[in-house]
Design a protein around this motif. Structure first.
Motif, mmCIF file in Angstrom:
data_model
loop_
_atom_site.group_PDB
_atom_site.id
_atom_site.type_symbol
_atom_site.label_atom_id
_atom_site.label_comp_id
_atom_site.label_asym_id
_atom_site.label_seq_id
_atom_site.Cartn_x
_atom_site.Cartn_y
_atom_site.Cartn_z
ATOM 1 N N TRP A 71 0.853 -1.185 0.000
ATOM 2 C CA TRP A 71 0.000 0.000 0.000
ATOM 3 C C TRP A 71 0.892 1.240 0.000
ATOM 4 C CZ3 TRP A 71 -3.439 2.182 4.459
ATOM 5 C CH2 TRP A 71 -4.306 3.148 3.931
ATOM 6 N N ILE A 72 1.521 1.530 1.149
ATOM 7 C CA ILE A 72 2.467 2.647 1.166
ATOM 8 C C ILE A 72 3.802 2.049 1.588
ATOM 9 C CG2 ILE A 72 2.881 4.996 1.985
ATOM 10 C CD1 ILE A 72 -0.003 5.056 2.933
ATOM 11 N N ILE A 77 3.789 0.295 5.342
ATOM 12 C CA ILE A 77 2.359 0.037 5.528
ATOM 13 C C ILE A 77 1.907 -0.864 4.376
ATOM 14 C CG2 ILE A 77 0.078 1.064 5.778
ATOM 15 C CD1 ILE A 77 1.476 3.686 6.473
ATOM 16 N N ILE A 137 -1.789 0.235 10.905
ATOM 17 C CA ILE A 137 -2.336 1.462 10.330
ATOM 18 C C ILE A 137 -3.650 1.179 9.589
ATOM 19 C CG2 ILE A 137 -1.935 3.237 8.564
ATOM 20 C CD1 ILE A 137 -0.471 3.858 11.070
ATOM 21 N N TYR A 140 -6.195 1.027 12.113
ATOM 22 C CA TYR A 140 -6.516 2.370 12.617
ATOM 23 C C TYR A 140 -7.406 3.127 11.631
ATOM 24 C CZ TYR A 140 -5.975 6.936 14.683
ATOM 25 O OH TYR A 140 -6.244 8.129 15.261
ATOM 26 N N VAL A 141 -7.072 3.004 10.349
ATOM 27 C CA VAL A 141 -7.856 3.723 9.337
ATOM 28 C C VAL A 141 -9.313 3.256 9.366
ATOM 29 C CG1 VAL A 141 -8.197 3.948 6.845
ATOM 30 C CG2 VAL A 141 -5.952 4.310 7.828
ATOM 31 N N GLU A 144 -11.123 4.293 12.670
ATOM 32 C CA GLU A 144 -11.521 5.704 12.682
ATOM 33 C C GLU A 144 -12.613 5.974 11.652
ATOM 34 O OE1 GLU A 144 -9.404 8.847 14.391
ATOM 35 O OE2 GLU A 144 -10.488 7.267 15.417
ATOM 36 N N ALA A 145 -12.458 5.353 10.479
ATOM 37 C CA ALA A 145 -13.412 5.629 9.401
ATOM 38 C C ALA A 145 -14.806 5.183 9.802
ATOM 39 C CB ALA A 145 -12.960 4.928 8.120
ATOM 40 N N ILE A 148 -17.367 7.921 11.191
ATOM 41 C CA ILE A 148 -18.112 8.921 10.414
ATOM 42 C C ILE A 148 -19.542 8.461 10.127
ATOM 43 C CG2 ILE A 148 -18.088 10.383 8.371
ATOM 44 C CD1 ILE A 148 -15.041 9.697 8.224
ATOM 45 N N LEU A 174 -12.613 9.736 19.477
ATOM 46 C CA LEU A 174 -11.487 10.289 18.733
ATOM 47 C C LEU A 174 -10.312 10.598 19.643
ATOM 48 C CD1 LEU A 174 -10.841 11.238 15.813
ATOM 49 C CD2 LEU A 174 -11.140 13.519 16.706
ATOM 50 N N LEU A 178 -6.707 9.010 19.002
ATOM 51 C CA LEU A 178 -5.586 9.830 18.527
ATOM 52 C C LEU A 178 -4.346 9.587 19.383
ATOM 53 C CD1 LEU A 178 -7.224 13.217 17.571
ATOM 54 C CD2 LEU A 178 -5.914 11.720 16.100
ATOM 55 N N LEU A 179 -4.558 9.425 20.693
ATOM 56 C CA LEU A 179 -3.405 9.109 21.531
ATOM 57 C C LEU A 179 -2.827 7.758 21.134
ATOM 58 C CD1 LEU A 179 -4.575 10.431 24.979
ATOM 59 C CD2 LEU A 179 -2.806 11.353 23.516
ATOM 60 N N LEU A 181 -2.760 6.668 18.182
ATOM 61 C CA LEU A 181 -1.982 6.875 16.955
ATOM 62 C C LEU A 181 -0.543 7.233 17.294
ATOM 63 C CD1 LEU A 181 -1.965 7.119 13.865
ATOM 64 C CD2 LEU A 181 -2.549 9.506 14.127
ATOM 65 N N VAL A 182 -0.362 8.102 18.288
ATOM 66 C CA VAL A 182 1.004 8.457 18.690
ATOM 67 C C VAL A 182 1.722 7.217 19.214
ATOM 68 C CG1 VAL A 182 2.406 9.905 20.165
ATOM 69 C CG2 VAL A 182 0.307 10.809 19.223
ATOM 70 N N LEU A 185 2.847 5.095 16.404
ATOM 71 C CA LEU A 185 4.054 5.635 15.782
ATOM 72 C C LEU A 185 5.278 5.357 16.655
ATOM 73 C CD1 LEU A 185 2.617 8.996 14.478
ATOM 74 C CD2 LEU A 185 3.403 7.079 13.114
ATOM 75 N N ILE B 423 -9.372 12.970 9.667
ATOM 76 C CA ILE B 423 -10.075 11.696 9.850
ATOM 77 C C ILE B 423 -9.849 10.838 8.610
ATOM 78 C CG2 ILE B 423 -12.322 10.659 10.324
ATOM 79 C CD1 ILE B 423 -11.664 12.629 12.415
ATOM 80 N N PRO B 424 -9.435 9.579 8.766
ATOM 81 C CA PRO B 424 -9.300 8.735 7.579
ATOM 82 C C PRO B 424 -10.664 8.437 6.968
ATOM 83 C CG PRO B 424 -8.964 7.444 9.575
ATOM 84 C CD PRO B 424 -9.115 8.864 9.993
ATOM 85 N N PRO B 425 -10.805 8.103 5.731
ATOM 86 C CA PRO B 425 -9.761 7.948 4.723
ATOM 87 C C PRO B 425 -9.574 9.210 3.876
ATOM 88 C CG PRO B 425 -11.822 7.055 3.922
ATOM 89 C CD PRO B 425 -12.117 7.776 5.180
ATOM 90 N N PHE B 429 -5.712 12.966 6.922
ATOM 91 C CA PHE B 429 -5.211 11.954 7.857
ATOM 92 C C PHE B 429 -3.801 11.520 7.471
ATOM 93 C CE2 PHE B 429 -4.500 7.404 8.525
ATOM 94 C CZ PHE B 429 -4.361 7.419 9.900
ATOM 95 N N ARG B 437 4.526 11.165 12.453
ATOM 96 C CA ARG B 437 5.553 10.129 12.349
ATOM 97 C C ARG B 437 6.930 10.769 12.412
ATOM 98 N NH1 ARG B 437 8.816 8.800 8.842
ATOM 99 N NH2 ARG B 437 9.597 6.702 8.541
ATOM 100 N N VAL B 440 7.611 12.019 15.991
ATOM 101 C CA VAL B 440 7.953 10.939 16.932
ATOM 102 C C VAL B 440 9.357 10.429 16.634
ATOM 103 C CG1 VAL B 440 7.365 8.604 17.643
ATOM 104 C CG2 VAL B 440 5.567 10.279 17.349
ATOM 105 N N ALA B 448 4.082 15.729 19.857
ATOM 106 C CA ALA B 448 3.120 15.012 19.020
ATOM 107 C C ALA B 448 1.837 14.738 19.798
ATOM 108 C CB ALA B 448 3.728 13.706 18.524
ATOM 109 N N VAL B 452 -1.853 15.955 18.690
ATOM 110 C CA VAL B 452 -3.066 15.169 18.445
ATOM 111 C C VAL B 452 -4.208 15.651 19.336
ATOM 112 C CG1 VAL B 452 -1.907 13.108 17.614
ATOM 113 C CG2 VAL B 452 -2.463 13.282 20.015
ATOM 114 N N GLY B 506 0.355 6.425 -2.056
ATOM 115 C CA GLY B 506 1.656 5.827 -2.324
ATOM 116 C C GLY B 506 2.479 6.508 -3.403
#
Lengths: 576, 521
Positions: A71-72, A77, A137, A140-141, A144-145, A148, A174, A178-179, A181-182, A185, B423-425, B429, B437, B440, B448, B452, B506
């Motif tokens: 993906w990335i 990721i 990740i 997480y995506v 979170e998604a 909505i 949220l 978000l915490l 997420l840190v 990372l 917010i993703p996607p 985000f 990243r 950190v 960080a 957030v 990407g």
């Protein structure tokens, strides 16, 4: 693995999204077509999900139907999906609820029908994605998604105070995540796997293993931190913080006392579909998160906070039940009963025994079925009378006998009467916590929750359904129609089946809970669990050399001997 | 007299800026030949769009060429400047599209407007390449003077003139501070060229610390005004509110992006060549600035009921996240152990980490550019001329029930709000993921965490717009302006970018990663 197998989960995850694109093309006035298209999507997704569940081999490797696509790449990721026993079971629960939710809203929602069904389909995809994600990740995506569409479901189609409730729901969840997420990372930088930094869950897990063992032994023996390897020193210093960040994110979602306050508001204001999904699946993402991420990744830190969190779970059980006794609003009562029931899930998990863990997992499924059914049935009543107060009902059994029968069976499931699914789960949780190293008081207090649970539910049923019809408005109520029966019957069937024949379901959960318990026990330096035993199979990224991490074998032979509730088997227990 | 010999190689990197300037001149000249009888201005926005697109394409095609000095070291052409130019052209193109409908609606479409936009763009592109203080100052002024004029474009009413005047006074003030700082640095080192400055700094710090620190500090303050960092943000809400909406969009995207580019270009050599202590000092300074900007920006945006002002404060908050990236960029060269760095950095890993931080900054700038343009675009589509004098054109109430009246606009605006909230996607985000990243990685974990938490507060006011659009009934008698296809095209493009880049960042982020190379590295 065949092409079909490796892409089956993709189909399950993205089919609702695909249908969402289709529904988006339908004209908004064609309400019937939109409902049918959504129902078809959910049914097909249900069939695929069931197929995935059946394809899951309990004796097979930990993660099955696995697929990993890039993906990335540069940030490590990858789109890695796969299910273990618990994820497969929760996936089945999610796709089971899908069509029923659509049927429950058939007449309930008559405004902005198109947007409503779009939100349902998107939500379904997001939740399934979170359950199947094996990349942190990606998880997480999706996690979170999913906020909505749920936010819109509560905020647009909810009751009077819906905007406040929707905002509260969104912001609570949220802040916690978000915490996290840190922390994710931080984890990414702490772990330095051989194949380069990665967010891939098994890679990260294996990368942490040796340090985890070192830290737990160090904590157990009170060693000098300066003798640790750099990775272990970093984990010892930062692990508790990261664990707390993960735990907060999931505790809000579960919701654990004292961060549960968003739940009663959200449940009361949400439309019936919102409540069903929220109770049925979304709260499980919290317990699932503890199970999948918070505890296995940081067992040493989890060990440190084990008693406080278990205590919060017990407080939640008792407090939720006591709050139920004080409610006059039926939806609020069901919402607080969720706080109480999910306390069992967390308690069972933190018992660190195979019985407790399996009970916790089973309780997740039960709660989804029984509370989902309660919200569904109450939604039918609400549609007829538009009031949530118990005082506005009374004697409903005389006018709606069939409905009452359904409701009473579901109530039995919720209060864990033997023969229903609820009994199996709560029994295993209490058994597990009894056998565990947790203080005995916890199990005793948790057991009182069962009694209180029976009290508030039966008291509510009595007030609403039995006695004379006191109000004239209630005299002309119609009993359930064909569509309503069709929506409620699957719940009833599952309650009975899961209560009488739990073994097929437990079979898929057991290997998962054994692995979970072994991994959690790694946090106790004296437990004697070796790192090799709990290593995860790593799937290499397609088209890349297999240099990710050393993998002993895809099956954990060491764990194969541990089987739940079989004579002679000794579950790994954590002794202080 | 010694005439420097300039070759095609010097001019080739400034080709995008030249194209933009030529486009501006074409627009100015053709405007002269418009007669009252045969007036037709439909071509103007298309000309401006075409020139920005071609300039962007040229910049993109030459971005990955190796870094080199041009114009005798007064400028540099490196992948970083190329990427910033592409970004500027994206911002220009979208804001031209939004402007076309906006101006037509107000009968204020003139060639000069687009010419000024293009001149500002040329200034931005050159600013990203400036490697010498005087060049930097001139290009900063080319950009700023154009935006001063643009912000007072709708002359009638008090707000635009107030905005223009305020922006001009404070802009001139900040430019003066920047020049003063540069002159102090010149006094300390005897050069204005950044490439020479770095080598001379250690000696200057040793012999003349006061002068050097004050000079560097003042240069930083001058640029902090342009990026709207707290406490130099006071002008932002008033100017953004008073300026025509497409211009506010360009200010929040292009001006900010290039100001960040020069901030990085000026200060990275300082961090690289002055040793770990100074890098540490700069990290702390920028970390403090970032913290203040994130917290104040988000807190000030919370009570705003005027969406345009809210977006202005939100742009301050986003400058804070970007400053977090900048602080992380300076933190790397310490080469030491971040709290999370388990093993000592390998040789070369430092440079790779810095490149990733730069990449994060560029990606965030791009994410913010498309999102900000999209949100200001939706605002521009919605605002009615009649409400402007009363100041209610951007009230939250105008968004009430928008999902019923204009589902497409509401969807676009909702995507923008979610992206701004991270917010993703959505691409927002991904931008936040990359920036946090980097932070950190640089060991700025607590910053960080503060970031957030600040962004969680931000989600509240972004979602409030969604609440109004989707959960409130529309007021009686509210009409929306007629549709303008150019504005809608801009909305479609930015929404597509926000979602697609959020789902599949990407390719682009890999390209930006390759483009994250500064000449001074």
């Amino acid at each position: 693995m065949s092409f079909f197998d490796s892409h089956l989960l993709h189909a399950v995850i993205f089919l609702p999204l695909l249908f969402a694109a289709l529904v988006a093309l339908l004209p908004a006035a064609e309400k019937g077509q939109i409902r049918v298209a959504t129902l078809v999507a959910m049914l097909v997704d249900g069939v695929l999900g069931l197929l995935a569940y059946l394809k899951f081999d309990p004796a097979g490797p930990e993660f099955q139907l696995e697929h990993r696509a890039s993906w990335i790449d540069e940030f490590g990721i990858s789109f890695h999906t796969g299910v273990d026993g618990l994820a497969a079971s929760l996936l089945l629960l999610t796709v089971f609820l899908g069509p029923l939710v659509v049927m429950a809203s058939w007449t309930y929602v008559d405004e902005r029908v198109k947007e409503f069904h779009l939100a349902l389909l998107v939500l379904q995809s997001a939740m399934l994605g979170a359950l199947c994600a094996l990349d942190i990740i990606v998880f997480y995506v999706f996690f979170e998604a999913s906020l909505i569409p749920m936010y819109l479901l509560v905020g647009v189609w909810g009751s009077e105070e819906r905007q406040m409730a929707a905002m509260k729901f969104f912001l609570y969840t949220l802040v916690g995540s978000l915490l996290m997420l840190v922390a994710i990372l931080g984890l990414y930088f702490v772990v330095q796997p051989a194949g380069g930094r990665s967010f891939d869950y098994p890679t990260v897990y294996n990368g942490l293993l040796s340090a985890t063992g070192e830290v737990s032994r160090c904590v157990a023996t009170g060693c000098d931190a300066s003798t640790l390897s750099p990775l272990a020193a970093a984990l010892k210093a930062w692990g508790p913080w990261m664990f707390l960040a993960f735990a907060l994110a999931f505790a809000v979602k579960v919701p654990l006392f004292p961060v549960h306050t968003w739940l009663p508001d959200a449940h009361v204001q949400a439309p019936v579909a919102g409540s069903m999904i929220l109770a049925g699946v979304m709260l499980k993402l919290g317990t699932f998160g503890f199970w999948r991420f918070a505890i296995p990744l940081f067992p040493a830190a989890a060990q440190q906070y084990r008693t406080p969190i278990a205590l919060l779970a017990v407080v939640g059980i008792v407090y939720g039940a006591l709050m139920c006794l004080a409610q006059r609003d039926i939806k609020k009562l069901i919402a607080y009963s969720s706080v109480s029931h999910l306390g069992y899930c967390v308690l069972g998990m933190f018992a660190y025994t195979v019985e407790g863990a399996t009970g916790s997992a089973y309780q997740m499924l039960n709660h989804g079925v029984s509370t989902g059914a309660l919200f569904l049935l109450f939604g039918m009543l609400y549609e007829r009378r538009h009031t949530r107060l118990m005082a506005d009902y009374g004697g409903i059994a005389r006018v709606m006998p069939l409905f009452t029968a359904f409701f009473v069976v579901v109530t039995f499931s919720s209060i864990a009467v033997p023969g229903t699914n609820g009994f199996v789960g709560e029994f295993l949780v209490l058994l597990g916590s009894w056998k565990s190293a947790l203080p005995l008081t916890f199990s005793v207090l948790a057991a009182t929750g069962v009694i209180l649970g029976a009290a508030y539910m039966l008291w509510m049923v009595q007030k609403v359904f039995f006695g004379e019809v006191t109000l004239r408005e209630n005299q002309g109520l119609k009993d359930m129609g064909g569509r309503e029966i069709a929506a409620a019957l699957p719940f009833l069937a599952l309650i009975v089946v899961m209560g009488l024949v739990p073994q097929p379901f437990l079979d898929r959960l057991n290997p998962s809970s054994e692995r979970f318990v072994a991994r959690a026990a790694l946090g106790d330096g004296a437990s004697g669990v070796s790192e090799q035993q709990v290593m995860m199979p790593v799937m290499p990224l397609a088209g890349q050399p297999t240099a990710a991490a050393p993998v002993p074998s895809r099956t954990n032979k060491a764990l194969a001997g541990l089987q739940l509730l079989r004579p002679g088997a000794v579950p790994p227990q954590v002794q202080p | 007299m010694n005439i420097p010999s300039l070759t095609f190689l010097d001019f080739q990197p400034v080709l995008p800026a030249l194209l933009l300037a030529v486009g501006g001149i074409v627009l100015l000249l053709t405007e002269v030949f418009q007669s009252a009888a045969t007036i037709n201005r439909a071509y103007q926005s298309m000309v401006a769009l075409a020139f920005s697109a071609v300039a962007g394409a040229v910049a993109a095609a030459t971005t990955l060429e190796p870094a080199r000095e041009v114009f005798l070291g007064f400028g540099v052409s490196d992948p970083f400047s190329g990427a910033v130019t592409v970004l500027v052209c994206v911002g220009l193109g979208l804001s031209v599209l939004v402007s076309a409908g906006f101006l037509r609606h107000r009968n204020a479409e003139r060639g000069e407007f687009y010419a000024l936009l293009l001149f500002a763009g040329a200034g931005m592109s050159l600013l990203a390449m400036s490697n010498e203080f005087i060049t930097l100052f001139i290009n900063l002024e080319v950009m700023s003077v154009s935006t001063y004029a643009l912000s007072a474009w709708l002359r009638r009413g008090t707000r635009p003139s107030e905005a223009g005047f305020k922006y001009f006074i404070l802009g001139a003030f900040s430019a003066a501070i920047l020049v003063y700082g540069a002159s102090l640095l010149y006094g300390a080192t005897g050069t204005t060229k950044l490439s020479e400055l770095a080598g001379l700094l250690p000696a200057a710090v040793a012999s003349n610390p006061g002068l050097t620190y004050l000079g560097a500090g003042l240069v930083a303050v001058g640029l902090a005004f342009k990026v709207a960092a707290v406490p130099f943000h006071m002008w932002t809400p008033d100017v953004y509110e008073g300026a025509p909406t497409p211009v506010s969009a360009l200010m929040s995207a292009g001006v900010k992006a290039t100001a960040f580019a020069s901030l990085v270009r000026v200060f990275l050599p300082f961090a690289q060549d002055l040793g770990p202590n100074h890098a540490q000092l700069m990290t702390y300074a920028f970390a403090a600035l970032a913290l203040l900007t994130m917290v104040v920006g988000n807190l000030m945006a919370l009570p705003q009921r005027n969406v345009k002002r809210m977006l202005a404060y939100s742009s301050v908050a986003h400058a804070g996240y970007l400053l977090l990236g900048v602080a992380a960029l300076f933190a790397r060269p310490t080469g030491g152990e971040g709290p999370l760095a388990v093993t000592p950095l390998l040789a070369g890993a430092e440079g790779a980490a810095r490149q990733q931080t730069l990449q994060a900054i560029l990606f965030y700038l791009l994410a913010y550019t498309v999102t900000s343009l999209g949100s200001f675009g939706a605002l521009a589509a919605l605002e009615r001329r009649e409400d402007e004098p009363r100041g209610t054109a951007w009230d939250l109430e105008k968004f009430a029930g928008l999902s019923q009246r204009k589902p497409g606009w509401a969807l676009a605006m909702a995507a923008m709000m979610l992206s701004l909230g991270g917010i993703p996607p959505t691409v927002g985000f991904m931008g936040k993921l990359f920036i946090f990243r980097a932070a950190v990685d640089a060991g700025l974990v607590w910053l960080a965490v503060a970031g957030v938490l600040a962004s969680a507060a931000g989600v509240y006011y972004y979602l409030r717009v969604v609440v109004y659009m989707y959960m409130r009934p529309s007021q009686d008698g509210v009409t929306v302006p007629e549709r303008q296809w150019t504005t809608e095209l801009a909305l479609v493009l930015s929404t597509a970018a926000v979602v697609l880049l959020g789902v599949a960042p990407g390719t682009l982020s890999a390209w930006l990663g390759k483009a994250s190379v500064l000449f001074s590295q």
